[in-house]
Motif scaffolding. Structure first.
Motif, short mmCIF file in Angstrom:
data_model
loop_
_atom_site.label_atom_id
_atom_site.label_comp_id
_atom_site.label_asym_id
_atom_site.label_seq_id
_atom_site.Cartn_x
_atom_site.Cartn_y
_atom_site.Cartn_z
N THR A 161 -9.69 -4.64 -3.67
CA THR A 161 -8.34 -4.22 -3.27
C THR A 161 -8.00 -5.47 -4.56
OG1 THR A 161 -8.57 -3.94 -1.45
CG2 THR A 161 -6.34 -4.15 -2.12
N GLN B 275 0.58 -1.04 -0.06
CA GLN B 275 0.52 0.20 -0.28
C GLN B 275 0.70 1.45 0.13
OE1 GLN B 275 -3.17 -0.25 -0.23
NE2 GLN B 275 -2.97 1.66 -1.20
N TYR B 276 1.85 1.49 0.66
CA TYR B 276 2.76 2.16 0.66
C TYR B 276 3.60 1.94 -1.03
CZ TYR B 276 7.86 5.03 1.79
OH TYR B 276 8.32 5.74 1.88
N ARG C 154 0.67 6.26 -7.12
CA ARG C 154 0.06 7.14 -7.51
C ARG C 154 -0.05 8.59 -6.82
NH1 ARG C 154 -1.63 2.82 -8.41
NH2 ARG C 154 -0.70 3.62 -10.04
N GLY C 155 0.42 9.36 -5.97
CA GLY C 155 1.44 10.60 -5.61
C GLY C 155 1.49 11.04 -6.70
N SER D 68 1.55 1.78 -3.57
CA SER D 68 1.53 2.36 -4.47
C SER D 68 0.69 3.66 -3.95
CB SER D 68 -0.35 1.39 -3.68
OG SER D 68 -1.17 2.35 -4.65
N ASP D 69 1.00 3.93 -2.69
CA ASP D 69 0.62 5.43 -2.38
C ASP D 69 1.71 6.52 -3.48
OD1 ASP D 69 -1.65 4.63 -0.89
OD2 ASP D 69 -1.09 5.11 1.10
#
Length: 375
Positions: free
Chosen positions: A343, A149-150, A156-157, A152-153
């Motif tokens: 997810t 998730q880290y 996406r940022g 992925s963020d």
């Protein structure tokens, strides 16, 4: 008013190594990972030998008097009224039949990866799940790790810009010349080979970085080019390389997996317009992520670098191997009456299996008649 804690009662099909690591994780207290809304209960395991199943329960749980039932068949597990969901951890070639058995007996399913041997099998399972109003998900546990998730963020940022190219590898020297011909890694009758056994792990990172990009148009799937080195004795792939080109995103994923050599370190590199994400091996459960910000877009000068550590892909002081996060997702989905996870949704599993079908087609990797149940 707080929602009552939901407890999910699990049965396990297959008393092997991967089932063991899953059970060891789900019997841990969820509070040790900050989870307070769901719990898990291991209630049954099925194997071909009930005595060995009982020995497995004792070894995995560390308790000779653990109340889980040991069955000498898979059918007994799925017919046990105390079992709500089953985890299927047998070789690939057995996934489809056991998932059908579980769904037809009213059980929700968490099915080890690869979900099936081909995309048509996957679609058939999804159709049956929908027909029976039962949950089913591929056990893509890596996607549910906090480290995933880290990353992925980060992707996406906006700080690092658009993804341009991704390199990912999972390999190991499995001493294939010393394996018996019926070993699951190299036996074509068990859908053996590097692609289906290891390939989901490099591919999951391409899915995170590119397929999950809101700008990706699913109506324009990536072009795929691939090559293989095959095991001389059995004909399955010893090493596979497959490249996915997402023209609409102007990005590319170069993915490799193999049974003859170890993984390099770093094993995952995501190169973006304004920086890099460098991930240490193993990519199925990364412990360390290095983020680089470039001095200017496209340059090779690193202006800033940060390192973040994730013990077992999760974080400090979180026990277990990381398999429990996917179990938590299954429990929440079942509690809420969902048939699939947002997810790791069905379309991602179908995409994965379609990629593998295409690679096998391009490289002439054929399995014996009967291995693929839907063709």
């Amino acid at each position: 008013m707080s929602q009552p804690v939901f407890n999910l009662r699990w049965g396990v099909l297959g008393a092997g190594h991967i089932s063991g690591v899953f059970v060891k994780d789900i019997i841990l207290d969820p509070k040790t990972r900050g989870v307070t809304d769901v719990t898990h209960e291991f209630v049954a395991v099925g194997s071909r030998d009930a005595t060995k199943a009982q020995e497995w329960i004792t070894r995995i749980t560390g308790k000779e008097d653990h109340p889980a039932k040991a069955y000498g068949s898979y059918e007994e597990v799925v017919k046990d009224p105390n079992v709500q969901a089953v985890y299927i951890g047998v070789p690939h070639s057995g996934h489809y039949d056991l998932a059908i058995l579980a769904l037809n007996n009213g059980k929700h399913v968490l099915l080890e990866k690869p979900f099936t041997v081909n995309a048509k099998e996957a679609k058939a399972l999804i159709d049956l799940s929908r027909e029976k109003s039962l949950f089913i998900m591929e056990a893509m546990w890596t996607r549910f790790l906090p480290v995933a998730q880290y990353i992925s963020d980060l992707v996406r940022g906006e700080e690092l810009g658009e993804v341009r190219i991704l390199h990912a590898d999972l390999s190991g020297d499995c001493k294939i010349d010393e394996l018996s011909l019926d070993h699951r890694l190299i036996d074509p009758k068990l859908a053996g080979g590097a692609l289906l056994d290891l390939g989901p792990y490099p591919l999951v990172w391409a899915i995170i970085a590119m397929y999950e990009n809101p700008a990706y148009d699913k109506k324009q799937p990536p072009s795929i080019s691939s090559s293989m080195l095959k095991v001389p004795r059995t004909g399955v792939d010893a090493h596979s390389t497959f490249t996915l080109t997402f023209d609409g995103l102007y990005s590319q994923a170069v993915l490799t997996c193999g049974l003859t050599v170890s993984t390099p370190n770093p094993a995952l590199v995501i190169r973006l317009k304004k920086g890099n994400i460098i991930v240490d091996a193993p990519i199925y459960r990364p412990d360390r992520v290095t983020v680089q910000w470039l001095a200017e877009p496209g340059s090779n000068v690193v202006a800033r670098e940060e390192v973040k550590n994730f013990t077992n892909g999760s974080g400090d002081n979180i026990p277990g191997g990381g398999w429990h996060w996917q179990a938590d997702e299954v429990a929440r989905c079942i509690r809420e009456g969902k048939l699939e996870s947002a997810t790791w949704s069905w379309d991602k599993t179908l995409f994965e299996m379609e990629v593998f079908d295409k690679v096998r087609q391009q490289c002439g990797l054929l399995f014996p008649d009967g291995v693929e149940k839907v063709v």
